[in-house]
Design an enzyme around this catalytic site. Sequence first.
Site, PDB file in Angstrom:
ATOM      1  N   SER A  30     -58.803  92.230 -19.832  1.00 47.93           N
ATOM      2  CA  SER A  30     -57.432  92.710 -19.695  1.00 47.93           C
ATOM      3  C   SER A  30     -56.423  91.566 -19.860  1.00 47.93           C
ATOM      4  O   SER A  30     -56.347  90.954 -20.920  1.00 47.93           O
ATOM      5  CB  SER A  30     -57.281  93.444 -18.355  1.00 47.93           C
ATOM      6  OG  SER A  30     -56.099  94.189 -18.304  1.00 47.93           O
ATOM      7  N   ASP A  50     -59.111 104.091 -22.434  1.00 47.02           N
ATOM      8  CA  ASP A  50     -58.392 103.131 -21.576  1.00 47.02           C
ATOM      9  C   ASP A  50     -56.970 103.642 -21.308  1.00 47.02           C
ATOM     10  O   ASP A  50     -56.192 103.862 -22.231  1.00 47.02           O
ATOM     11  CB  ASP A  50     -58.339 101.768 -22.270  1.00 47.02           C
ATOM     12  CG  ASP A  50     -57.939 100.636 -21.333  1.00 47.02           C
ATOM     13  OD1 ASP A  50     -57.141 100.877 -20.406  1.00 47.02           O
ATOM     14  OD2 ASP A  50     -58.409  99.500 -21.541  1.00 47.02           O
ATOM     15  N   HIS A  76     -60.645 101.677 -18.521  1.00 45.12           N
ATOM     16  CA  HIS A  76     -60.290 100.263 -18.435  1.00 45.12           C
ATOM     17  C   HIS A  76     -61.397  99.523 -17.694  1.00 45.12           C
ATOM     18  O   HIS A  76     -61.356  99.343 -16.474  1.00 45.12           O
ATOM     19  CB  HIS A  76     -58.952 100.118 -17.703  1.00 45.12           C
ATOM     20  CG  HIS A  76     -58.323  98.765 -17.850  1.00 45.12           C
ATOM     21  ND1 HIS A  76     -57.966  98.234 -19.073  1.00 45.12           N
ATOM     22  CD2 HIS A  76     -57.980  97.829 -16.925  1.00 45.12           C
ATOM     23  CE1 HIS A  76     -57.423  97.036 -18.895  1.00 45.12           C
ATOM     24  NE2 HIS A  76     -57.424  96.771 -17.607  1.00 45.12           N
TER      25      HIS A  76
END
Length: 220
Positions: free
Chosen positions: A117, A168, A200
Amino acid sequence: MSDLAKLSGPGVPPASGGPARQLVILLHGVGADGDDLISLADYWSALLPDAEFISPNAPDRCDMSPYGYQWFSLLDRSMSAMTAGVKRVAPVIDAYIDQALAERGLTADKLALVGFSQGTMTSLYVALRRSDSVAAVLGYSGALLAPDLLAGEIKSRPPVLLVHGDADQVVPPQALPAAQAVLQAAGVPVEVEVRPGLGHGIDQDGLTRGGFFLKRALLG
């Protein structure tokens, strides 16, 4: 600027029991810490028995939650604000990388950066602007910041693997082909893996693909 001394976190020594011949630095996502990713060493140590894994905490406390750290603030998610944030923290990460390599007597071509991320965004920004190229960048569920600046600022082109879930809800799946196009245009060798049904996070297939990518980049 945050104090370099704050960049510390958990580590896992080489499974072989010998000195580190490769180094993998793991950069966590926003609101997490080094403990969040260090368990990836459990999956990859068999493929990279001589690699040491280190997972530093980001230098700043997360400003969106009561716990965890951040590489830069996401209170303002405009590209200009995020670019300013990553630009601010990049010298701290560069110095951390240089120090970690020097302490182990390793060169940059024995180092891989792995991000999740926000850690992916940060890894890509830093690695592509280093004069001494790292061996590889493996990014999960991330995005490419400052795409319009890359052509004028790129200094090295390590192989990149980007893995992203098509479900996601935090970082849009469209960030993957967008990053791929810009990286390819800049001459960066890039591979991508879209994980069906994944949100995610990181799944087993993504871990397996990432492990073999790291092995190829670090061991040949």
